[in-house]
Write an enzyme that holds these catalytic residues in place. Structure first.
Site, short mmCIF file in Angstrom:
data_model
loop_
_atom_site.label_atom_id
_atom_site.label_comp_id
_atom_site.label_asym_id
_atom_site.label_seq_id
_atom_site.Cartn_x
_atom_site.Cartn_y
_atom_site.Cartn_z
CB SER A 1 -0.92 0.02 1.22
OG SER A 1 -1.58 1.27 1.33
CG HIS B 1 -4.14 -1.36 -1.55
ND1 HIS B 1 -5.28 -2.09 -1.85
CD2 HIS B 1 -4.52 -0.46 -0.60
CE1 HIS B 1 -6.29 -1.65 -1.11
NE2 HIS B 1 -5.84 -0.67 -0.35
CG ASP C 1 -5.51 2.73 1.00
OD1 ASP C 1 -6.49 1.97 0.88
OD2 ASP C 1 -4.44 2.39 1.51
CG MET D 1 -8.33 7.87 2.13
SD MET D 1 -7.42 7.91 3.69
CE MET D 1 -6.55 6.35 3.61
CG HIS E 1 -9.80 0.86 -0.30
ND1 HIS E 1 -9.26 0.70 0.97
CD2 HIS E 1 -11.14 1.00 -0.12
CE1 HIS E 1 -10.23 0.76 1.86
NE2 HIS E 1 -11.37 0.94 1.23
CG MET F 1 -11.56 4.20 1.99
SD MET F 1 -10.13 4.14 3.10
CE MET F 1 -8.82 3.99 1.90
CG MET G 1 -11.63 -1.81 5.57
SD MET G 1 -10.08 -1.56 4.68
CE MET G 1 -9.16 -0.54 5.84
CG ASP H 1 -5.89 -2.15 3.80
OD1 ASP H 1 -4.88 -2.01 4.51
OD2 ASP H 1 -6.30 -1.27 3.02
#
Length: 222
Positions: free
Chosen positions: A7, A32, A34, A36, A65, A67, A136, A174
């Site tokens: 990540s 990966h 993330d 946000m 991913h 979010m 998660m 994760d």
């Protein structure tokens, strides 16, 4: 097969390119990312521009991913930027079938994500449509958090649900995954391991990636 997905949330963004190259050389299977937005989770990271930049220089599948709120609005942009896997949260995507189908129609693998405080039964129906499920094991929003031990029981239960509903689904996990707990997590049923600080906090990132990947390979026979 056990897959390793470093990540980049835990990477040094000043050295992002060379650190991604290091995990690739070390045997990573996915990268990966993330995403946000500061609304769904209390943090802001990056958007499609960074995904596109990484895509130009990295051949590994990009696991994005989301979010974020209003994911349907942004999914096409992330896929165009180069996302190969796209996952969205059950907690803020009420029309989950439509969202997962959108991702698939765009040519990416579709994943549903579930937070530690959400009952596993919330994703039961989504398992019929998803390509993978992301469990998660920390509350999303920040890297470097401690693994929530209850996640092992949740992972075992999720493995049973997946086996009975859609055995083709991969289970990704994760949050707080380290060398010391990776065997326990693997035996509980995980297929894809997202690791941030457990890789990027090491001085020799390539060597640490290789060590974890070799451990995962050895666990495939267990």
């Amino acid at each position: 097969m056990k897959l390793l997905a470093p990540s980049v949330l835990s990477a040094d963004f000043w050295k992002l390119g060379e650190q991604i190259e290091a995990v690739v050389r070390g045997g990573a299977d996915l990268i990966h990312l993330d995403v946000m937005d500061g609304h769904f989770v209390p943090n802001i990271t990056f958007g499609p521009v960074l995904v596109e930049s990484i895509r130009r220089h990295c051949k590994l599948p990009l696991d994005v991913h989301l979010m974020i709120e209003n994911a349907d609005r942004y999914i096409p942009e992330f896929v165009r930027a180069g996302a190969n896997w796209v996952s969205v949260h059950i907690e803020n995507n009420p029309h989950i079938h439509r969202t997962l189908q959108l991702i698939k129609d765009l040519g990416a693998k579709a994943g549903v994500v579930i937070n530690p405080g959400t009952s596993l039964y919330a994703i039961e129906e989504a398992l019929h449509y998803a390509d993978f499920v992301l469990l998660m094991s920390v509350n999303p929003g920040f890297g470097g958090q401690k693994f929530i031990e209850r996640s092992i029981d949740r992972l075992k239960k999720l493995r049973q649900m997946v086996n009975s509903i859609n055995p083709n689904i991969l289970i990704e996990i994760d949050g707080g995954i380290k060398e010391e707990n990776i065997k326990q997590v693997a035996l509980a049923g995980a297929d894809v391991f997202v690791i941030g600080s457990g890789i990027f906090s090491y001085e020799n990132i390539e060597e640490q990636t290789r060590r974890i990947k070799e451990k995962l390979i050895s666990l495939e026979a267990v």
